[in-house]
Design a protein around this motif. Sequence first.
Motif, PDB file in Angstrom:
ATOM      1  N   GLY A  56       0.784  -1.228   0.000  1.00 43.31           N
ATOM      2  CA  GLY A  56       0.000   0.000   0.000  1.00 43.31           C
ATOM      3  C   GLY A  56       0.818   1.282   0.000  1.00 43.31           C
ATOM      4  O   GLY A  56       0.256   2.360  -0.137  1.00 43.31           O
ATOM      5  N   ILE A  57       2.112   1.198   0.135  1.00 43.35           N
ATOM      6  CA  ILE A  57       2.954   2.393   0.109  1.00 43.35           C
ATOM      7  C   ILE A  57       3.169   2.803  -1.342  1.00 43.35           C
ATOM      8  O   ILE A  57       3.601   1.999  -2.161  1.00 43.35           O
ATOM      9  CB  ILE A  57       4.316   2.143   0.792  1.00 43.35           C
ATOM     10  N   GLU A  58       2.831   4.028  -1.651  1.00 46.51           N
ATOM     11  CA  GLU A  58       3.014   4.558  -2.996  1.00 46.51           C
ATOM     12  C   GLU A  58       4.040   5.687  -2.949  1.00 46.51           C
ATOM     13  O   GLU A  58       4.206   6.357  -1.935  1.00 46.51           O
ATOM     14  CB  GLU A  58       1.688   5.098  -3.540  1.00 46.51           C
ATOM     15  N   MET A  59       4.695   5.914  -4.057  1.00 43.75           N
ATOM     16  CA  MET A  59       5.693   6.972  -4.165  1.00 43.75           C
ATOM     17  C   MET A  59       5.023   8.335  -4.026  1.00 43.75           C
ATOM     18  O   MET A  59       3.952   8.566  -4.579  1.00 43.75           O
ATOM     19  CB  MET A  59       6.416   6.862  -5.498  1.00 43.75           C
ATOM     20  N   SER A  60       5.638   9.220  -3.250  1.00 43.97           N
ATOM     21  CA  SER A  60       5.158  10.590  -3.089  1.00 43.97           C
ATOM     22  C   SER A  60       6.370  11.511  -3.026  1.00 43.97           C
ATOM     23  O   SER A  60       7.507  11.057  -2.964  1.00 43.97           O
ATOM     24  CB  SER A  60       4.325  10.711  -1.811  1.00 43.97           C
ATOM     25  N   TYR A  61       6.117  12.813  -3.031  1.00 39.44           N
ATOM     26  CA  TYR A  61       7.234  13.751  -2.971  1.00 39.44           C
ATOM     27  C   TYR A  61       7.944  13.687  -1.625  1.00 39.44           C
ATOM     28  O   TYR A  61       9.141  13.929  -1.541  1.00 39.44           O
ATOM     29  CB  TYR A  61       6.752  15.176  -3.256  1.00 39.44           C
ATOM     30  N   GLN A  62       7.223  13.357  -0.554  1.00 42.62           N
ATOM     31  CA  GLN A  62       7.861  13.219   0.752  1.00 42.62           C
ATOM     32  C   GLN A  62       8.815  12.029   0.762  1.00 42.62           C
ATOM     33  O   GLN A  62       9.916  12.117   1.291  1.00 42.62           O
ATOM     34  CB  GLN A  62       6.814  13.057   1.869  1.00 42.62           C
ATOM     35  N   LEU A  63       8.394  10.920   0.183  1.00 46.59           N
ATOM     36  CA  LEU A  63       9.264   9.741   0.115  1.00 46.59           C
ATOM     37  C   LEU A  63      10.416   9.949  -0.862  1.00 46.59           C
ATOM     38  O   LEU A  63      11.478   9.356  -0.701  1.00 46.59           O
ATOM     39  CB  LEU A  63       8.460   8.504  -0.286  1.00 46.59           C
ATOM     40  N   ALA A  64      10.220  10.810  -1.847  1.00 42.47           N
ATOM     41  CA  ALA A  64      11.279  11.073  -2.819  1.00 42.47           C
ATOM     42  C   ALA A  64      12.431  11.857  -2.203  1.00 42.47           C
ATOM     43  O   ALA A  64      13.506  11.913  -2.782  1.00 42.47           O
ATOM     44  CB  ALA A  64      10.718  11.828  -4.017  1.00 42.47           C
ATOM     45  N   LEU A  65      12.232  12.433  -1.037  1.00 44.36           N
ATOM     46  CA  LEU A  65      13.283  13.209  -0.381  1.00 44.36           C
ATOM     47  C   LEU A  65      14.086  12.403   0.631  1.00 44.36           C
ATOM     48  O   LEU A  65      15.126  12.861   1.093  1.00 44.36           O
ATOM     49  CB  LEU A  65      12.668  14.434   0.304  1.00 44.36           C
ATOM     50  N   ILE A  66      13.639  11.218   0.980  1.00 48.73           N
ATOM     51  CA  ILE A  66      14.331  10.381   1.962  1.00 48.73           C
ATOM     52  C   ILE A  66      15.342   9.512   1.216  1.00 48.73           C
ATOM     53  O   ILE A  66      14.969   8.746   0.323  1.00 48.73           O
ATOM     54  CB  ILE A  66      13.330   9.510   2.743  1.00 48.73           C
ATOM     55  N   PRO A  67      16.643   9.604   1.573  1.00 48.81           N
ATOM     56  CA  PRO A  67      17.705   9.031   0.738  1.00 48.81           C
ATOM     57  C   PRO A  67      17.577   7.573   0.322  1.00 48.81           C
ATOM     58  O   PRO A  67      17.588   7.292  -0.854  1.00 48.81           O
ATOM     59  CB  PRO A  67      18.962   9.229   1.570  1.00 48.81           C
ATOM     60  N   VAL A  68      17.471   6.642   1.190  1.00 48.51           N
ATOM     61  CA  VAL A  68      17.464   5.230   0.788  1.00 48.51           C
ATOM     62  C   VAL A  68      16.069   4.805   0.341  1.00 48.51           C
ATOM     63  O   VAL A  68      15.926   4.011  -0.590  1.00 48.51           O
ATOM     64  CB  VAL A  68      17.970   4.341   1.944  1.00 48.51           C
ATOM     65  N   VAL A  69      15.069   5.373   0.960  1.00 50.16           N
ATOM     66  CA  VAL A  69      13.684   5.028   0.628  1.00 50.16           C
ATOM     67  C   VAL A  69      13.369   5.415  -0.810  1.00 50.16           C
ATOM     68  O   VAL A  69      12.714   4.659  -1.533  1.00 50.16           O
ATOM     69  CB  VAL A  69      12.710   5.708   1.618  1.00 50.16           C
ATOM     70  N   ASN A  70      13.849   6.588  -1.234  1.00 46.42           N
ATOM     71  CA  ASN A  70      13.510   7.034  -2.590  1.00 46.42           C
ATOM     72  C   ASN A  70      14.052   6.089  -3.655  1.00 46.42           C
ATOM     73  O   ASN A  70      13.354   5.762  -4.613  1.00 46.42           O
ATOM     74  CB  ASN A  70      13.969   8.474  -2.825  1.00 46.42           C
ATOM     75  N   ILE A  71      15.253   5.615  -3.489  1.00 44.62           N
ATOM     76  CA  ILE A  71      15.834   4.715  -4.495  1.00 44.62           C
ATOM     77  C   ILE A  71      15.096   3.377  -4.510  1.00 44.62           C
ATOM     78  O   ILE A  71      14.790   2.835  -5.577  1.00 44.62           O
ATOM     79  CB  ILE A  71      17.335   4.502  -4.233  1.00 44.62           C
ATOM     80  N   SER A  72      14.775   2.846  -3.328  1.00 46.17           N
ATOM     81  CA  SER A  72      14.071   1.561  -3.294  1.00 46.17           C
ATOM     82  C   SER A  72      12.664   1.684  -3.868  1.00 46.17           C
ATOM     83  O   SER A  72      12.192   0.772  -4.556  1.00 46.17           O
ATOM     84  CB  SER A  72      14.039   0.994  -1.876  1.00 46.17           C
ATOM     85  N   MET A  73      11.997   2.817  -3.638  1.00 46.88           N
ATOM     86  CA  MET A  73      10.664   3.012  -4.211  1.00 46.88           C
ATOM     87  C   MET A  73      10.731   3.170  -5.736  1.00 46.88           C
ATOM     88  O   MET A  73       9.880   2.651  -6.453  1.00 46.88           O
ATOM     89  CB  MET A  73       9.988   4.236  -3.583  1.00 46.88           C
ATOM     90  N   ILE A  74      11.741   3.889  -6.220  1.00 50.65           N
ATOM     91  CA  ILE A  74      11.892   4.052  -7.667  1.00 50.65           C
ATOM     92  C   ILE A  74      12.174   2.705  -8.329  1.00 50.65           C
ATOM     93  O   ILE A  74      11.603   2.386  -9.375  1.00 50.65           O
ATOM     94  CB  ILE A  74      13.001   5.078  -7.985  1.00 50.65           C
ATOM     95  N   LEU A  75      13.043   1.914  -7.715  1.00 53.02           N
ATOM     96  CA  LEU A  75      13.335   0.592  -8.284  1.00 53.02           C
ATOM     97  C   LEU A  75      12.110  -0.315  -8.245  1.00 53.02           C
ATOM     98  O   LEU A  75      11.871  -1.090  -9.178  1.00 53.02           O
ATOM     99  CB  LEU A  75      14.502  -0.044  -7.534  1.00 53.02           C
ATOM    100  N   LYS A  76      11.316  -0.219  -7.191  1.00 54.75           N
ATOM    101  CA  LYS A  76      10.086  -1.012  -7.101  1.00 54.75           C
ATOM    102  C   LYS A  76       9.124  -0.620  -8.225  1.00 54.75           C
ATOM    103  O   LYS A  76       8.544  -1.492  -8.884  1.00 54.75           O
ATOM    104  CB  LYS A  76       9.420  -0.790  -5.745  1.00 54.75           C
ATOM    105  N   GLU A  77       8.961   0.671  -8.447  1.00 58.08           N
ATOM    106  CA  GLU A  77       8.057   1.109  -9.509  1.00 58.08           C
ATOM    107  C   GLU A  77       8.600   0.780 -10.894  1.00 58.08           C
ATOM    108  O   GLU A  77       7.830   0.496 -11.809  1.00 58.08           O
ATOM    109  CB  GLU A  77       7.773   2.598  -9.366  1.00 58.08           C
ATOM    110  N   ALA A  78       9.916   0.830 -11.049  1.00 62.65           N
ATOM    111  CA  ALA A  78      10.508   0.487 -12.352  1.00 62.65           C
ATOM    112  C   ALA A  78      10.299  -0.997 -12.660  1.00 62.65           C
ATOM    113  O   ALA A  78      10.025  -1.365 -13.808  1.00 62.65           O
ATOM    114  CB  ALA A  78      11.988   0.820 -12.363  1.00 62.65           C
ATOM    115  N   ILE A  79      10.416  -1.841 -11.652  1.00 60.52           N
ATOM    116  CA  ILE A  79      10.168  -3.270 -11.854  1.00 60.52           C
ATOM    117  C   ILE A  79       8.701  -3.511 -12.177  1.00 60.52           C
ATOM    118  O   ILE A  79       8.362  -4.360 -12.999  1.00 60.52           O
ATOM    119  CB  ILE A  79      10.615  -4.076 -10.610  1.00 60.52           C
TER     120      ILE A  79
END
Length: 112
Positions: A49-72
């Motif tokens: 249920g966690i979706e990418m947002s601008y707040q998560l895009a600012l957190i260093p390790v979380v942003n990369i893992s969320m981007i990779l999850k969405e890319a997959i």
Amino acid sequence: MVTLPLAGIFAAILLSVSVFAKSFKEAQSYIGVLNMMIILPAFVSLIPGIEMSYQLALIPVVNISMILKEAIGGTIEWNYVITAFCSTIILAAATLFFAKKWFERESVLFRM
């Protein structure tokens, strides 16, 4: 591409820890804590249920893992990718500057 600044962040942190530690054993104990600080935020992307947002895009390790999850998953929001990349670049520059300043101190290098 997005992971390169993150690699710079952790390279600078590991260099700073290696200069700060007095022995290999002490450096390993510091790096063990650092590994936990890396792994735990990366698991945020696995929470249902966690979706990418601008707040998560600012957190260093979380942003990369969320981007990779969405890319997959096949969906990439370029606004979030650009925000995450810019915030990670800024943090990488700050940590590399800190590591450079740490290496310039003679008291740290020569243990005076």
